[in-house]
Motif scaffolding. Structure first.
Motif, short mmCIF file in Angstrom:
data_model
loop_
_atom_site.label_atom_id
_atom_site.label_comp_id
_atom_site.label_asym_id
_atom_site.label_seq_id
_atom_site.Cartn_x
_atom_site.Cartn_y
_atom_site.Cartn_z
N VAL A 109 0.82 -1.21 0.00
CA VAL A 109 0.00 0.00 0.00
C VAL A 109 0.86 1.27 0.00
O VAL A 109 1.84 1.37 0.73
CB VAL A 109 -0.92 -0.01 1.24
N ARG A 110 0.44 2.23 -0.81
CA ARG A 110 0.96 3.60 -0.79
C ARG A 110 -0.25 4.49 -0.49
O ARG A 110 -1.22 4.49 -1.23
CB ARG A 110 1.56 3.95 -2.14
N THR A 111 -0.20 5.25 0.59
CA THR A 111 -1.39 5.98 1.05
C THR A 111 -1.34 7.46 0.71
O THR A 111 -0.28 8.07 0.62
CB THR A 111 -1.58 5.86 2.56
N VAL A 112 -2.54 8.04 0.56
CA VAL A 112 -2.69 9.49 0.45
C VAL A 112 -4.04 9.87 1.06
O VAL A 112 -5.06 9.26 0.74
CB VAL A 112 -2.58 9.99 -1.01
N ASN A 113 -4.02 10.83 1.97
CA ASN A 113 -5.25 11.42 2.48
C ASN A 113 -5.53 12.63 1.60
O ASN A 113 -4.92 13.70 1.77
CB ASN A 113 -5.10 11.82 3.95
N ALA A 114 -6.42 12.49 0.62
CA ALA A 114 -6.51 13.44 -0.48
C ALA A 114 -7.09 14.79 -0.09
O ALA A 114 -6.62 15.83 -0.54
CB ALA A 114 -7.33 12.84 -1.61
N ASN A 115 -8.14 14.79 0.71
CA ASN A 115 -8.83 16.05 1.03
C ASN A 115 -9.18 16.84 -0.24
O ASN A 115 -9.08 18.07 -0.28
CB ASN A 115 -7.98 16.91 1.97
N ASN A 116 -9.56 16.09 -1.28
CA ASN A 116 -9.90 16.70 -2.58
C ASN A 116 -8.76 17.53 -3.17
O ASN A 116 -8.99 18.49 -3.90
CB ASN A 116 -11.17 17.56 -2.47
N ASP A 117 -7.54 17.14 -2.83
CA ASP A 117 -6.35 17.82 -3.35
C ASP A 117 -5.79 16.98 -4.49
O ASP A 117 -5.10 15.98 -4.26
CB ASP A 117 -5.33 17.99 -2.24
N LEU A 118 -6.06 17.38 -5.73
CA LEU A 118 -5.63 16.62 -6.89
C LEU A 118 -4.11 16.50 -6.96
O LEU A 118 -3.57 15.46 -7.38
CB LEU A 118 -6.15 17.27 -8.17
N ALA A 143 -15.79 24.09 -5.00
CA ALA A 143 -15.66 25.35 -4.29
C ALA A 143 -14.45 25.29 -3.35
O ALA A 143 -14.10 24.21 -2.84
CB ALA A 143 -16.93 25.64 -3.50
N PRO A 144 -13.79 26.40 -3.11
CA PRO A 144 -12.58 26.41 -2.27
C PRO A 144 -12.78 25.76 -0.90
O PRO A 144 -11.87 25.09 -0.39
CB PRO A 144 -12.24 27.90 -2.14
N GLU A 145 -13.96 25.95 -0.33
CA GLU A 145 -14.19 25.38 1.01
C GLU A 145 -14.28 23.85 0.98
O GLU A 145 -14.25 23.20 2.04
CB GLU A 145 -15.45 25.97 1.65
N LEU A 146 -14.42 23.26 -0.20
CA LEU A 146 -14.47 21.80 -0.33
C LEU A 146 -13.12 21.21 -0.76
O LEU A 146 -13.02 20.03 -1.07
CB LEU A 146 -15.54 21.39 -1.33
N ARG A 147 -12.09 22.04 -0.79
CA ARG A 147 -10.75 21.57 -1.16
C ARG A 147 -9.78 21.86 -0.03
O ARG A 147 -9.72 22.98 0.48
CB ARG A 147 -10.28 22.27 -2.45
N GLY A 148 -9.04 20.83 0.37
CA GLY A 148 -8.03 21.00 1.40
C GLY A 148 -6.65 20.70 0.86
O GLY A 148 -6.42 20.72 -0.35
N THR A 149 -5.76 20.38 1.77
CA THR A 149 -4.38 20.03 1.41
C THR A 149 -4.17 18.55 1.71
O THR A 149 -4.38 18.11 2.84
CB THR A 149 -3.36 20.87 2.20
N GLY A 150 -3.78 17.80 0.70
CA GLY A 150 -3.58 16.37 0.88
C GLY A 150 -2.31 16.05 1.66
O GLY A 150 -1.39 16.87 1.76
N GLU A 151 -2.29 14.82 2.22
CA GLU A 151 -1.14 14.35 2.99
C GLU A 151 -0.71 13.00 2.43
O GLU A 151 -1.54 12.11 2.23
CB GLU A 151 -1.51 14.21 4.46
N LEU A 152 0.58 12.86 2.21
CA LEU A 152 1.13 11.67 1.57
C LEU A 152 1.80 10.73 2.56
O LEU A 152 2.41 11.18 3.53
CB LEU A 152 2.16 12.08 0.50
N ASP A 153 1.68 9.42 2.29
CA ASP A 153 2.42 8.39 3.04
C ASP A 153 2.17 8.48 4.53
O ASP A 153 3.11 8.47 5.34
CB ASP A 153 3.92 8.50 2.74
N ILE A 154 0.90 8.58 4.91
CA ILE A 154 0.54 8.64 6.32
C ILE A 154 -0.52 7.57 6.61
O ILE A 154 -1.09 6.97 5.70
CB ILE A 154 -0.02 10.02 6.71
N GLU A 155 -0.78 7.36 7.88
CA GLU A 155 -1.89 6.50 8.30
C GLU A 155 -3.19 7.18 7.91
O GLU A 155 -3.40 8.35 8.17
CB GLU A 155 -1.81 6.30 9.81
#
Length: 234
Positions: A48-57, A134-146
């Motif tokens: 597994v390679r993980t990404v918590n996307a938070n709608n961050d393409l 919309a901007p409020e529905l987009r965050g910053t993704g995090e890579l290689d985390i739980e």
């Protein structure tokens, strides 16, 4: 690990892996049952390679770019709904030799993804990509985390297996024990299936009446222990 990877989908399936993990007392995680293969017959297996996307393409693209051949990118998404991968990301993943992508969310460009032949597991489809939210529905993704996938916790380096029955995650350190149990279970289940085809009943093969008598006398009697004593498995 290569042994279980190459056998999965041809010799093993997710129910067999799940049962083997139980018998091996291995750590497993089973996510939302709505995560299913985009193409019904596709199976997936790999580290597994993980990404918590938070709608961050950008984070999703980076996760695919970091993944090694044979790995599975697992995309969690904590906010909103969007088509998190489409034909471009799918093409990149296919070209890089990834084993597939698991999305705890939605995908788009479905005809192109299907044509690619890349195993993709997801919860559904949406034509709107994350960049158009919309901007409020987009965050910053995090890579290689739980990450949280449904109610399950998935860590980088775990192994995942998926088919038409769903998806399961197994700790990498437990794979040798799970493989050994899967082989034993496969042999026992094959013997039961052959006996059923010859006309035996499942109740007879598993000595169910004997177990019912035992349970009447000892309410705490365990059917798994009973099956193990009989050299059977289901």
């Amino acid at each position: 690990m290569q042994q279980i990877h190459t056998a999965f989908g041809t010799r093993y399936n997710t129910p067999l892996i799940a049962d083997a993990a139980f018998r091996a007392k291995a750590e497993i995680a089973v996510p939302h049952p709505g995560i299913v293969p985009l193409v019904e017959h596709h199976a997936i297996a790999g580290a597994v390679r993980t990404v918590n996307a938070n709608n961050d393409l950008v984070a999703i693209i980076a996760a695919v770019g970091r993944a090694a051949p044979g790995e599975v990118v697992v995309i969690a998404n904590a906010i909103g709904d969007a088509g998190l991968i489409g034909d471009l990301i799918g093409t990149d993943a296919k070209r890089r030799g990834l084993a597939g992508v698991i999305v705890d969310g939605l995908v788009r460009d479905v005809p192109a993804l299907v044509e690619l032949g890349l195993p993709v597991f997801c919860r559904g489809r949406c034509p709107v990509g994350p960049l158009k939210l919309a901007p409020e529905l987009r965050g910053t993704g995090e890579l290689d985390i739980e990450v949280s996938v449904g109610q399950s916790t998935v860590r980088p380096g775990m192994w995942t297996f998926g088919d038409q029955d769903g998806v399961i995650f197994v700790a990498a350190d437990d794979l040798p024990a799970v493989t050994a149990e899967a082989e034993r279970a496969l042999e026992r289940e094959s013997a039961v299936l052959e006996a059923l085809e010859r006309g035996s009943s499942l109740s007879e093969l598993l000595a169910v009446e004997e177990f019912l008598e035992l349970r009447a006398a000892e309410p705490s009697a365990d059917f798994n222990a009973h099956l193990a004593a009989k050299g059977r498995a289901i």
